[in-house]
Design an enzyme around this catalytic site. Structure first.
Site, PDB file in Angstrom:
ATOM      1  N   LYS A 113       1.008  -1.106  -0.101  1.00  0.00           N
ATOM      2  CA  LYS A 113       0.025  -0.048   0.091  1.00  0.00           C
ATOM      3  C   LYS A 113       0.846   1.164   0.041  1.00  0.00           C
ATOM      4  O   LYS A 113       0.550   2.121  -0.676  1.00  0.00           O
ATOM      5  CB  LYS A 113      -0.929  -0.035   1.262  1.00  0.00           C
ATOM      6  CG  LYS A 113      -1.938  -1.016   1.096  1.00  0.00           C
ATOM      7  CD  LYS A 113      -3.346  -0.701   1.690  1.00  0.00           C
ATOM      8  CE  LYS A 113      -4.446  -1.681   1.454  1.00  0.00           C
ATOM      9  NZ  LYS A 113      -5.659  -1.702   2.417  1.00  0.00           N
ATOM     10  N   LYS A 197      -5.077 -10.220  -6.647  1.00  0.00           N
ATOM     11  CA  LYS A 197      -6.108 -10.285  -6.015  1.00  0.00           C
ATOM     12  C   LYS A 197      -7.127  -9.629  -6.354  1.00  0.00           C
ATOM     13  O   LYS A 197      -7.022  -8.537  -6.849  1.00  0.00           O
ATOM     14  CB  LYS A 197      -6.042 -10.615  -4.412  1.00  0.00           C
ATOM     15  CG  LYS A 197      -5.741  -9.172  -3.793  1.00  0.00           C
ATOM     16  CD  LYS A 197      -5.943  -9.249  -2.224  1.00  0.00           C
ATOM     17  CE  LYS A 197      -5.961  -7.673  -1.780  1.00  0.00           C
ATOM     18  NZ  LYS A 197      -6.088  -7.435  -0.313  1.00  0.00           N
ATOM     19  N   LYS A 200     -10.828  -3.734  -4.347  1.00  0.00           N
ATOM     20  CA  LYS A 200     -11.474  -2.598  -4.306  1.00  0.00           C
ATOM     21  C   LYS A 200     -10.808  -1.389  -5.272  1.00  0.00           C
ATOM     22  O   LYS A 200     -11.339  -0.616  -5.807  1.00  0.00           O
ATOM     23  CB  LYS A 200     -12.022  -1.733  -3.048  1.00  0.00           C
ATOM     24  CG  LYS A 200     -12.744  -2.725  -2.267  1.00  0.00           C
ATOM     25  CD  LYS A 200     -13.162  -2.245  -0.829  1.00  0.00           C
ATOM     26  CE  LYS A 200     -13.559  -3.226   0.051  1.00  0.00           C
ATOM     27  NZ  LYS A 200     -13.368  -2.738   1.628  1.00  0.00           N
TER      28      LYS A 200
HETATM   29  P1  TYM Z   1     -10.563  -5.466   3.775  1.00  0.00           P
HETATM   30  O1  TYM Z   1     -11.796  -4.409   4.115  1.00  0.00           O
HETATM   31  O2  TYM Z   1      -9.674  -5.404   2.814  1.00  0.00           O
HETATM   32  O3  TYM Z   1     -11.285  -6.761   3.277  1.00  0.00           O
HETATM   33  C1  TYM Z   1     -12.536  -7.275   4.008  1.00  0.00           C
HETATM   34  C2  TYM Z   1     -12.617  -8.740   4.183  1.00  0.00           C
HETATM   35  O4  TYM Z   1     -12.478  -9.351   2.887  1.00  0.00           O
HETATM   36  C3  TYM Z   1     -11.475 -10.139   2.388  1.00  0.00           C
HETATM   37  N1  TYM Z   1     -10.946 -10.227   0.975  1.00  0.00           N
HETATM   38  C4  TYM Z   1     -10.693 -11.281   0.309  1.00  0.00           C
HETATM   39  N2  TYM Z   1     -10.821 -12.469   0.489  1.00  0.00           N
HETATM   40  C5  TYM Z   1     -10.721 -13.217  -0.506  1.00  0.00           C
HETATM   41  N3  TYM Z   1     -10.183 -12.891  -1.833  1.00  0.00           N
HETATM   42  C6  TYM Z   1     -10.049 -11.425  -1.927  1.00  0.00           C
HETATM   43  N4  TYM Z   1      -9.941 -10.932  -3.260  1.00  0.00           N
HETATM   44  C7  TYM Z   1     -10.374 -10.665  -0.835  1.00  0.00           C
HETATM   45  N5  TYM Z   1     -10.307  -9.183  -0.746  1.00  0.00           N
HETATM   46  C8  TYM Z   1     -10.622  -9.125   0.609  1.00  0.00           C
HETATM   47  C9  TYM Z   1     -10.262  -9.632   3.428  1.00  0.00           C
HETATM   48  O5  TYM Z   1      -9.406 -10.811   3.794  1.00  0.00           O
HETATM   49  C10 TYM Z   1     -11.232  -9.399   4.696  1.00  0.00           C
HETATM   50  O6  TYM Z   1     -11.415 -10.417   5.460  1.00  0.00           O
HETATM   51  N6  TYM Z   1      -7.463  -5.415   7.611  1.00  0.00           N
HETATM   52  C11 TYM Z   1      -8.786  -5.865   7.307  1.00  0.00           C
HETATM   53  C12 TYM Z   1      -9.988  -5.073   7.911  1.00  0.00           C
HETATM   54  C13 TYM Z   1      -9.948  -5.391   9.640  1.00  0.00           C
HETATM   55  C14 TYM Z   1     -10.190  -6.668  10.330  1.00  0.00           C
HETATM   56  C15 TYM Z   1     -10.038  -6.272  11.574  1.00  0.00           C
HETATM   57  C16 TYM Z   1     -10.297  -7.841   9.695  1.00  0.00           C
HETATM   58  C17 TYM Z   1      -9.609  -4.430  10.413  1.00  0.00           C
HETATM   59  N7  TYM Z   1      -9.753  -4.848  11.652  1.00  0.00           N
HETATM   60  C18 TYM Z   1     -10.089  -7.176  12.599  1.00  0.00           C
HETATM   61  C19 TYM Z   1     -10.256  -8.886  10.954  1.00  0.00           C
HETATM   62  C20 TYM Z   1     -10.323  -8.389  12.154  1.00  0.00           C
HETATM   63  C21 TYM Z   1      -9.099  -5.086   5.845  1.00  0.00           C
HETATM   64  O7  TYM Z   1      -8.530  -4.446   5.322  1.00  0.00           O
HETATM   65  O8  TYM Z   1     -10.123  -5.958   5.236  1.00  0.00           O
END
Ligand code: TYM
Length: 336
Positions: A113, A197, A200
């Protein structure tokens, strides 16, 4: 022994897509009948990158709507936004003092990032994983459903919990969390490049299926999705070095809740155009009703606000009590 409790979070940074759904939200829905679950819209994580305030507000509501439309029950689960519960930020500060700078520098998500201009990234982006650890551990959650891209952050959460428990000699005060990562579809890949992957932030909208995409758009995107010239193999081995093909097969398997080997049994030897029409049907059947429901829910914003307000109260009750205990362990007193 810690009581089993699930926590997970999703950033409100725009359109949720099939990767978010199959990698995480579908699992959230399955878990709600088995565990006490807390699902958070992590708005404070979102501001580690610059956000437009108006869009952020609307993305937060859209994320709640997506949770509910996907099947999460706001009565059964605690659904809330991170900014409502101050204890997340307070514990994150504690973890800023527990975690080591070297640990942060190793995080691949930070490297990706921040890109080449690391010096210009926000400090928040660097310490992002400490806030994530605080999200989970303020509830002493034991299980965290996420996609594979979050695995390294969860390993760090375990390291922080171990170091805290050890530094303050408090047994296993913080649980050592277990990640729950879907086995066959841990990472949904871009429709344009099977090595990236689905995300967004990818420029081309053609690279992903958004939860709000129409039937026509899904049809068009899957028809254009990159594949190769070989027919579909009958065995998993035949998918080696064929990342685009493997991605589409695993999406179909996950949507229909069947193993990839079974998908290959059904489609082995056939060409991609036959398979793609079946895949389109599966995506449309699953995703379009969710998209319709999101649009419906977004018409009543006060209903969504109420869900968040109620969830925030329930989350705050647990978090406040735990923060008191944590401060006591450290030797801090909170007089308010
Ligand atoms: P975020 O918002 O990027 O994504 C949310 C969830 O979607 C999953 N994900 C995917 N899984 C499979 N293939 C993909 N292409 C894909 N893109 C996204 C992510 O693995 C995630 O589970 N840091 C985290 C948010 C967060 C969080 C937490 C998660 C903040 N605090 C505490 C768990 C526990 C994030 O940016 O997810």
């Amino acid at each position: 022994m810690h009581k089993k409790r699930v926590f997970s979070g999703v950033q409100p940074t725009g359109n949720l897509h099939l990767g978010n759904y199959l990698g995480a939200i579908k699992n959230f829905v399955d878990l709600q009948s088995k565990f006490e679950c807390i699902y958070c819209i992590v708005d404070l994580h979102a501001i580690t990158n610059r956000q437009n305030p108006k869009e952020l507000r609307s993305n937060i509501l859209e994320t709640v709507a997506s949770f509910i439309a996907s099947g999460l029950d706001p009565k059964k689960n605690i659904i809330f936004n991170q900014a409502s519960v101050a204890a997340h930020s307070e514990l994150a500060w504690v973890f800023n003092c527990v975690a080591r700078i070297g640990w942060m520098n190793r995080m691949t998500q930070f490297k990706e990032k921040a890109g080449l201009n690391k010096e210009n990234a926000s400090v928040g982006l660097l310490v992002y994983p400490n806030l994530m650890a605080a999200d989970i551990l303020i509830y002493k959650a034991t299980h965290v459903p996420v996609g594979e891209d979050q695995k390294q952050h969860l390993e760090l959460t375990r390291d922080i919990a171990k170091k805290f428990n050890n530094d303050f000699n408090c047994g296993e005060y913080f649980p050592i969390v277990e990640p729950l990562i879907p086995k066959e579809i841990s990472r949904v890949m871009s429709l344009r490049d099977g090595k990236k992957k689905m995300s967004k932030s990818e420029d081309s909208d053609q690279s992903r299926i958004n939860l709000k995409d129409t039937k026509d758009l899904i049809n068009q995107k899957i028809k254009k999705a990159k594949t190769d010239n070989e027919p579909i193999p009958s065995e998993i081995d035949g998918l080696k070095n064929r990342s685009e093909a493997a991605n589409l097969i695993s999406i179909y398997g996950s949507l229909n809740e069947i193993k990839m080997s079974e998908v290959l049994k059904e489609f082995g030897g056939k060409n991609f155009s036959t398979f793609k029409s079946k895949l389109i049907e599966s995506i449309v059947d699953k995703i379009c009703p969710i998209g319709d429901e999101i649009n419906k829910l977004l018409k009543d914003k006060s209903h969504l606000d109420n869900i968040l307000a109620l969830g925030a109260k329930r989350a705050d009750n647990i978090a406040k009590e735990n923060l008191k205990e944590i401060y006591k362990i450290i030797g801090l007193t909170k007089f308010t």
